[in-house]
Write an enzyme that holds these catalytic residues in place. Structure first.
Site, mmCIF file in Angstrom:
data_model
loop_
_atom_site.group_PDB
_atom_site.id
_atom_site.type_symbol
_atom_site.label_atom_id
_atom_site.label_comp_id
_atom_site.label_asym_id
_atom_site.label_seq_id
_atom_site.Cartn_x
_atom_site.Cartn_y
_atom_site.Cartn_z
ATOM 1 N N CYS A 13 9.673 -3.307 -5.079
ATOM 2 C CA CYS A 13 9.277 -3.809 -6.314
ATOM 3 C C CYS A 13 9.956 -5.534 -6.259
ATOM 4 O O CYS A 13 10.644 -5.723 -5.499
ATOM 5 C CB CYS A 13 10.096 -3.060 -7.432
ATOM 6 S SG CYS A 13 9.275 -3.063 -9.081
ATOM 7 N N CYS A 89 5.223 -1.743 -7.913
ATOM 8 C CA CYS A 89 4.972 -2.682 -8.965
ATOM 9 C C CYS A 89 3.654 -3.322 -8.485
ATOM 10 O O CYS A 89 3.592 -4.015 -7.434
ATOM 11 C CB CYS A 89 5.892 -3.442 -9.550
ATOM 12 S SG CYS A 89 6.487 -4.856 -8.298
ATOM 13 N N CYS A 97 4.390 -9.616 1.936
ATOM 14 C CA CYS A 97 5.452 -8.883 2.387
ATOM 15 C C CYS A 97 6.029 -9.235 3.854
ATOM 16 O O CYS A 97 5.211 -9.818 4.604
ATOM 17 C CB CYS A 97 5.322 -7.480 2.492
ATOM 18 S SG CYS A 97 5.032 -6.799 0.658
#
Length: 178
Positions: A13, A89, A97
């Site tokens: 998140c 989220c 990422c």
């Protein structure tokens, strides 16, 4: 998948203060000795939201080791290798990422952010209860998957289907059929 029969699951998140924390604790609880939950954020708040802790404690779940942390901890060479990485989220799902070693199965399990709600104390607590229910139902479906018997494509379909379920669907369908 991880040798030794325990699957490592990372929940991401942005702030790592509420939804991903709930998912980490619930994975440890419902996953028993098959799954180990972890959580992290792209921009961690540095503290777990008190209402997330309160909700977990209300259900008698361990909270002592929970902390808000950066996802960089899990991109290091000495970090546990993840078998699954789930974003909870929408903002984290859209971010670039790190590359996770081990080629984990990934999915997006979006949950509305209870920490973002501006409202009365009762409204905020209700938002955390609702997030808890959504996350718990998804975790229960996930840990019920017969992962050892499925190929990677079937596992991916299963985790994608779980992430697409809302509160009503997960409550009405307690077990995922593959």
């Amino acid at each position: 998948m991880t040798d030794g029969g325990i699957y490592n699951v990372l929940f991401l998140c942005t702030g790592n203060s509420a939804r991903s924390i709930l998912a980490e604790a619930l994975t440890d609880h419902w996953g028993k000795s098959r799954f180990k939950g972890y959580s992290a954020g792209s921009f961690p708040k540095g503290a777990v939201h008190p209402l997330a802790l309160e909700e977990l404690e209300r259900h008698h779940l361990r909270t002592s080791r929970l902390r808000s942390k950066s996802w960089d901890e899990f991109a290091r060479p000495d970090a546990p290798v993840m078998d699954f990485v789930f974003t909870v989220c929408d903002q984290a799902a859209g971010e670039l990422c790190p590359v996770w070693p081990g080629n984990p199965v990934t999915a997006h399990w979006g949950v509305p952010d209870p920490a973002a709600l501006q409202g009365t104390d009762a409204e905020q607590r209700r938002a955390f209860r609702e997030a808890y229910v959504v996350v718990e139902n998804r975790i229960k479906l996930f840990v019920a998957l017969p992962i050892e018997k499925l190929d990677r494509l079937a596992i991916q379909r299963g985790v994608d289907e779980i992430g697409g379920r809302g509160v009503v669907a997960t409550i009405a369908t307690p077990r995922l059929e593959l």
